[in-house]
Design an enzyme around this catalytic site. Sequence first.
Site, PDB file in Angstrom:
ATOM      1  N   ASP A 240       0.811  -1.218   0.000  1.00 37.26           N
ATOM      2  CA  ASP A 240       0.000   0.000   0.000  1.00 37.26           C
ATOM      3  C   ASP A 240       0.845   1.270   0.000  1.00 37.26           C
ATOM      4  O   ASP A 240       0.300   2.370  -0.136  1.00 37.26           O
ATOM      5  CB  ASP A 240      -0.990   0.008   1.169  1.00 37.26           C
ATOM      6  CG  ASP A 240      -0.333  -0.119   2.530  1.00 37.26           C
ATOM      7  OD1 ASP A 240       0.520  -1.008   2.691  1.00 37.26           O
ATOM      8  OD2 ASP A 240      -0.678   0.657   3.436  1.00 37.26           O
TER       9      ASP A 240
ATOM     10  N   ASP B 165       5.084   3.816   8.383  1.00 36.50           N
ATOM     11  CA  ASP B 165       4.322   2.917   9.263  1.00 36.50           C
ATOM     12  C   ASP B 165       5.214   2.480  10.415  1.00 36.50           C
ATOM     13  O   ASP B 165       6.324   1.979  10.203  1.00 36.50           O
ATOM     14  CB  ASP B 165       3.848   1.683   8.490  1.00 36.50           C
ATOM     15  CG  ASP B 165       2.633   1.969   7.635  1.00 36.50           C
ATOM     16  OD1 ASP B 165       2.237   3.143   7.541  1.00 36.50           O
ATOM     17  OD2 ASP B 165       2.086   1.016   7.052  1.00 36.50           O
TER      18      ASP B 165
END
Length: 284
Positions: free
Chosen positions: A66, A180
């Site tokens: 992603d 992340d």
Amino acid sequence: MTTTVTLTGTGVPIPSPGRAGAGVLVRYGETMLQFDAGRGTVLRLTEAGVGLHELTALFVTHAHSDHVIGLPDVVLGRWIQDHVWQTGPLDLHLPAGAAAEFAARMLDPYAADIALRMEHVQEAPPELRPHAFACASEPREIWSRDGVTVEAVAVHHEPVPDAVAYRVRTPDGTVVISGDTRVCDEVEMLSRNADVLVHEACRTTALRAAVAGTPFEKIFAYHADTVALGGLAMRAGVGHLMLTHLIPAPDDEAGEGAFEQDVRLGGYAGTLSVGRDLMTATIG
């Protein structure tokens, strides 16, 4: 000049209306730096008024799909219009390991398309210009030009072994992009007195009971709890906290308000934005 920070995508792997995949654009004058390229990045950049030929460099935080699935689109789109703009290859900075390996192979499925385009328009194949660097627990400068520098530091997104956050310094101030990660000391150190911190956000505390015993319990374990993130932003003295990569994606103002309540519960009292695609913050 003025530095702007634009969220080119605030979504996660599960599609959500109005939210492209992960991405942040930092712009200082003619210097335009894109961080990650999730689904829809090219469209969001176009909507932000930025042509692919205008990108100065692109930085990848880690190899999760992603965050990189839009990368071939950026590279091929730039190449296809190169006969108009003559911009050449895009500098690509990314952690050594899985991200660098992805970049080396990402155009392989497009071999037939590339060959066909070279038969009638393009004079040469797309050229990748990757710059892989080793992840380190201390910030290290990996790019510098025209008064703008970019530093990287390893973060905690295990089981992903090679994941980084970035700090951008311009004459106007400092921007940090977390990538992340769990809430961690490395990002807190990187964000000390930052003007803008763009940080992923997961409502772990609020939803802990709801996800117990499900796959989401494992997923939540390597993302940033919103309450703990509020504490990090408070301690680091962050001027403006922008939440992105929202888990779960809010679909109304009440849902966005829940993210804000979590962060405030953690102690952060500064400027706070629950990210929407194309939301922009300004420094200077």
